[in-house]
Structure formats: structure tokens, C-alpha cells
Design an enzyme around this catalytic site. Structure first.
Site, PDB file in Angstrom:
ATOM      1  N   LYS A  33       0.830  -1.356   0.027  1.00 57.51           N
ATOM      2  CA  LYS A  33      -0.027   0.057   0.109  1.00 57.51           C
ATOM      3  C   LYS A  33       0.819   1.223  -0.028  1.00 57.51           C
ATOM      4  O   LYS A  33       2.006   1.237   0.267  1.00 57.51           O
ATOM      5  CB  LYS A  33      -0.902   0.098   1.272  1.00 57.51           C
ATOM      6  CG  LYS A  33      -0.134   0.138   2.513  1.00 57.51           C
ATOM      7  CD  LYS A  33      -1.201  -0.211   3.734  1.00 57.51           C
ATOM      8  CE  LYS A  33      -0.793   0.002   4.976  1.00 57.51           C
ATOM      9  NZ  LYS A  33      -1.245  -0.604   6.028  1.00 57.51           N
ATOM     10  N   ARG A 118     -11.131   0.929  14.137  1.00 57.11           N
ATOM     11  CA  ARG A 118     -11.068   1.388  13.366  1.00 57.11           C
ATOM     12  C   ARG A 118     -11.964   1.310  12.350  1.00 57.11           C
ATOM     13  O   ARG A 118     -13.042   2.064  12.035  1.00 57.11           O
ATOM     14  CB  ARG A 118      -9.404   1.474  12.766  1.00 57.11           C
ATOM     15  CG  ARG A 118      -9.070   2.672  12.328  1.00 57.11           C
ATOM     16  CD  ARG A 118      -7.389   2.707  11.866  1.00 57.11           C
ATOM     17  NE  ARG A 118      -7.257   1.138  11.279  1.00 57.11           N
ATOM     18  CZ  ARG A 118      -5.911   1.040  10.554  1.00 57.11           C
ATOM     19  NH1 ARG A 118      -5.025   1.919  10.778  1.00 57.11           N
ATOM     20  NH2 ARG A 118      -5.766  -0.066  10.121  1.00 57.11           N
ATOM     21  N   TYR A 249      16.321  30.175   4.298  1.00 55.81           N
ATOM     22  CA  TYR A 249      15.298  30.820   5.289  1.00 55.81           C
ATOM     23  C   TYR A 249      15.535  31.196   6.308  1.00 55.81           C
ATOM     24  O   TYR A 249      16.068  30.473   7.152  1.00 55.81           O
ATOM     25  CB  TYR A 249      14.033  30.089   5.078  1.00 55.81           C
ATOM     26  CG  TYR A 249      13.342  30.222   3.461  1.00 55.81           C
ATOM     27  CD1 TYR A 249      12.865  31.399   2.836  1.00 55.81           C
ATOM     28  CD2 TYR A 249      13.368  29.025   2.794  1.00 55.81           C
ATOM     29  CE1 TYR A 249      12.502  31.413   1.727  1.00 55.81           C
ATOM     30  CE2 TYR A 249      12.963  28.973   1.468  1.00 55.81           C
ATOM     31  CZ  TYR A 249      12.282  30.338   0.990  1.00 55.81           C
ATOM     32  OH  TYR A 249      11.713  30.124  -0.289  1.00 55.81           O
ATOM     33  N   MET A 295      11.623  24.177   0.195  1.00 56.49           N
ATOM     34  CA  MET A 295      10.903  23.125  -0.485  1.00 56.49           C
ATOM     35  C   MET A 295      11.593  22.234  -1.449  1.00 56.49           C
ATOM     36  O   MET A 295      11.175  21.088  -1.416  1.00 56.49           O
ATOM     37  CB  MET A 295       9.995  24.092  -1.334  1.00 56.49           C
ATOM     38  CG  MET A 295       8.584  23.404  -1.823  1.00 56.49           C
ATOM     39  SD  MET A 295       7.452  24.276  -2.687  1.00 56.49           S
ATOM     40  CE  MET A 295       6.940  25.598  -1.659  1.00 56.49           C
TER      41      MET A 295
HETATM   42  C1  LIG Z   1      -0.588  -1.892   6.794  1.00 47.93           C
HETATM   43  C2  LIG Z   1      -1.033  -3.058   7.296  1.00 47.93           C
HETATM   44  C3  LIG Z   1      -0.463  -4.118   7.479  1.00 47.93           C
HETATM   45  C4  LIG Z   1       1.072  -4.315   7.653  1.00 47.93           C
HETATM   46  O1  LIG Z   1       1.606  -3.624   8.723  1.00 47.93           O
HETATM   47  P1  LIG Z   1       3.221  -3.747   9.088  1.00 47.93           P
HETATM   48  O2  LIG Z   1       3.325  -3.443  10.483  1.00 47.93           O
HETATM   49  O3  LIG Z   1       3.592  -2.723   8.130  1.00 47.93           O
HETATM   50  O4  LIG Z   1       3.639  -5.112   9.062  1.00 47.93           O
HETATM   51  C5  LIG Z   1      -0.920  -5.624   7.696  1.00 47.93           C
HETATM   52  N1  LIG Z   1      -2.389  -5.529   7.811  1.00 47.93           N
HETATM   53  C6  LIG Z   1      -3.131  -4.492   7.554  1.00 47.93           C
HETATM   54  C7  LIG Z   1      -4.530  -4.381   7.576  1.00 47.93           C
HETATM   55  C8  LIG Z   1      -2.321  -3.158   7.396  1.00 47.93           C
HETATM   56  O5  LIG Z   1      -3.297  -2.086   7.260  1.00 47.93           O
END
Ligand SMILES: *Cc1c(COP(=O)(O)O)cnc(C)c1O
Length: 342
Positions: A33, A118, A249, A295
Site C-alpha cells: 500500500k 477503526r 530561510y 521546499m
Molecule cells: C498496513 C497493514 C499491514 C502491514 O503492517 P506492518 O506493521 O507494516 O507489517 C498489515 N495488515 C493491515 C490490515 C494493514 O493495514
């Protein structure tokens, strides 16, 4: 140009450590992801496939479509599709309402809220969820949960695990009653995988450990992992800063003597966050960051053509009072990624 180098040997090392712990490559699903935690979705997907990983986890349908050819199964965590999708895609059901939004024949993964609060269906909604999926002719591929504190030694990891054990038993009973095919159960992220030595679930979902980090707090075991990503920048210009002159800056750095300084093509817009100017940050070659991060650029002592900002993000995470995940995922997708074998 600024670039990100991805160390393939380190990535393979981490995948081997995780696969060993899980009991085989087929038991590891790699979490890709958010641009593979900032590393580069396609680059990481391609290397994971070459290593022999067949399952992946992403956030959106769009991400899944980009890596469709690399994996035999892709779990989509938070995106309800509006069209029919490839058979390898498993869509997460995060609430009972999601069932109504799914088209018949789709593959789903039911997420159960065991304490993170969540998203996910509530444990008492399990039966309604499975029956609802059955009536809508959805294929239930798996039931899963997510730990909220697997990286810390406390009772939390255990009660969530216990709750899930009950969910597994109940799911099996309900599915048997409806004559549904067997489903997979999975609960472990990186930190949970290394919490015990007899991993017995169908697969684990590994994100941060594959990229070389695990923030498990002492006294929990931390495996030997190697950071995969390093961040590099190229010189834009060099000048001499005379004693008393200030740079950037706010002019927060003042030269104590005449010195050579150079400006490099990386800044907070690329994801290299601003650092409190009172902190002494040095790049890998030993040169000091001078004044504020802009930036699009930074100023550093010396005149090297290239600098390496970091090859292990932990120090920077500490300096910025954050976690490695945040710095890595903030890295712009526009920075060139290059795979290196050492
Ligand atoms: C992001 C995520 C993971 C991975 O978690 P890590 O701590 O990076 O291994 C696993 N399961 C779900 C549902 C996630 O959202």
C-alpha cells in the site's frame, strides 16, 4: 537528480527472514500500500515476484490494477469497486453496509474489529455478514483482523488474538452450515509475526519488516533486518560562505569561518521533511546540513557532487519525532527509483 536506490539483496534478505519465520514464501503476503511504503510500487512488486512471493496487499483498486500481473492474489484493504474485477482481487468488507455495495460473484475478505476500533465488522455481526455474503453470492476468501499494539509487550496482543480465535471457530461453523468452501484466516502484521515461533495461519501480511524495519519495543525480539531504501541528491551549485554570512530561510546557520557549501536538489516537497535547525544532522558522507530545509533544496557543507541523505531512516525518524513509516511514505512518487544489487 535526486534518486532513491533500492537494495535488492537487502530486500531479499528481509523476505527470506520473514518467509522463514512464517514457514514458507507462500505464507507471506507483501503489503504494497501507499506506493510500497514510499519505496515504489512497481519496483517492489517486481522484486517480490522474482523472490517468489505470490500474494500482495494494497489499499486501492487502482494500486491492485497496476500490479495485477505480478501476483496470484491481491487483497484490497479499503476500496469498494464499481466494476467487475480480476478474480485475483479480494475486496475487504469493512462494515455490513459494504456487502450491499458489492456485485455478485466478487471475492471478499471480511475484516473483523477485534479491538482496534477503526474499521471492520463487529464480532457479533459475523453471522449476519457471512449470511449476507452468501445471499449476495459473494465468495468469502478470508476472514482477518489487525493488531493495534503487537509491537509492545502488553496484554493487548493476547486478548485480540484470543478474540480472533473465537472468530475463526465461529466462521468455520457458519461456513460449514452453509456448505461454503474453506476460507483463509490471517491476523499478523510484521510485529505480530515475530511475536511467536509457531506461525500457523494461512498467511501473514508483511509491510515494514520487508522494507527493513521493525519497531518492536524491548524486550520483544527484533529480527535482523536490513533497510532497503536510501535517498540521494545531486548538487545544484557550490559557493563560498564568508565568515558571518548566513544561509537559507531565516538565516538560521551562520558561518564561523569562510567555508564551501553546496545546494542539493531535495526538499520537503519531495518528502525530505524540515528538520529543527538546532539539531545537528549530517548526511552519510559526514557533511552537515546547514540551516533550514527548503521546499526543493537543502544546503550542506562541502562540495560533493552527490550526497546520501540516509540509508537507514531510523535516525531521521527520531530527529523528527516520528516513525519510519511516516518518513518513507512521504517520499514523493516522482523521485526516480533504481534497483541496485550489491
Ligand atoms: C498496513 C497493514 C499491514 C502491514 O503492517 P506492518 O506493521 O507494516 O507489517 C498489515 N495488515 C493491515 C490490515 C494493514 O493495514
Amino acid at each position: 537528480m535526486a534518486k532513491i536506490l533500492l537494495n535488492k539483496s537487502n530486500f531479499f534478505h528481509n523476505l527470506a527472514v520473514c518467509s522463514d519465520q512464517a514457514g514458507g514464501k507462500e505464507k507471506v503476503s507483501i503489503v504494497l500500500k501507499d506506493n510500497a511504503y514510499g519505496h515504489g510500487l512497481l519496483e517492489i512488486a517486481q522484486m517480490a515476484q522474482e523472490f517468489g512471493i505470490t500474494k500482495a496487499v494494497v489499499r486501492t483498486v487502482k494500486e491492485a490494477q497496476k500490479i495485477e500481473t505480478f501476483f496470484t492474489q491481491i487483497l484490497i484493504l479499503a476500496d469498494i469497486p464499481t466494476t467487475t474485477l480480476a478474480h485475483s482481487f479480494h475486496i475487504t468488507i469493512n462494515s455490513l453496509e459494504d456487502i450491499d455495495k458489492m456485485g455478485a460473484g466478487a471475492n471478499i475478505a471480511i475484516k473483523v474489529d477485534t479491538g482496534m476500533h477503526r474499521h471492520g465488522i463487529l464480532p457479533q455481526e459475523l453471522e449476519a455478514c457471512i449470511y449476507g455474503a452468501y445471499r449476495k453470492e459473494l465468495n468469502i476468501k478470508s476472514v482477518f483482523m489487525h493488531h493495534r499494539s503487537a509491537d509492545t509487550l502488553s496484554s493487548e496482543y493476547f486478548w485480540q488474538k484470543d478474540l480472533f480465535k473465537g472468530i475463526v471457530e465461529d466462521s468455520k461453523k457458519i461456513c460449514a452450515k452453509l456448505n461454503l468452501p474453506e476460507i483463509a484466516f490471517h491476523s499478523s502484521n510484521s510485529s505480530a509475526l515475530f511475536r511467536n515461533n509457531n506461525f500457523s495461519e494461512e498467511y501473514c501480511r508483511i509491510g515494514i519488516a520487508a522494507y527493513g524495519y521493525l519497531e518492536n519495543k524491548s524486550p520483544l525480539k527484533v529480527p535482523n533486518l536490513k533497510p532497503v531504501l536510501s535517498l540521494h541528491a545531486s548538487k545544484i551549485s557550490t559557493r563560498v560562505l564568508s565568515s558571518g554570512q548566513r544561509v537559507g530561510y531565516g538565516g538560521t546557520f551562520t558561518a564561523k569561518e569562510d567555508m564551501s557549501i553546496s545546494t542539493y536538489d531535495i526538499g520537503y516537497a519531495d518528502g525530505f521533511m524540515r528538520i529543527d535547525p538546532s539539531v545537528n544532522f549530517t548526511v552519510k558522507g559526514g557533511e552537515s546540513l546547514l540551516g533550514r530545509v527548503s521546499m526543493d533544496n537543502i544546503s550542506v557543507s562541502g562540495q560533493s557532487d552527490e550526497i546520501c541523505l540516509f540509508d537507514d531512516v531510523k535516525e531521521l525518524a527520531n530527529i523528527n519525532n516520528t516513525i519510519s513509516y511516516e518518513i518513507l511514505t512521504s517520499l514523493s512518487a516522482d523521485i526516480k527509483r533504481q534497483i541496485v544489487e550489491d
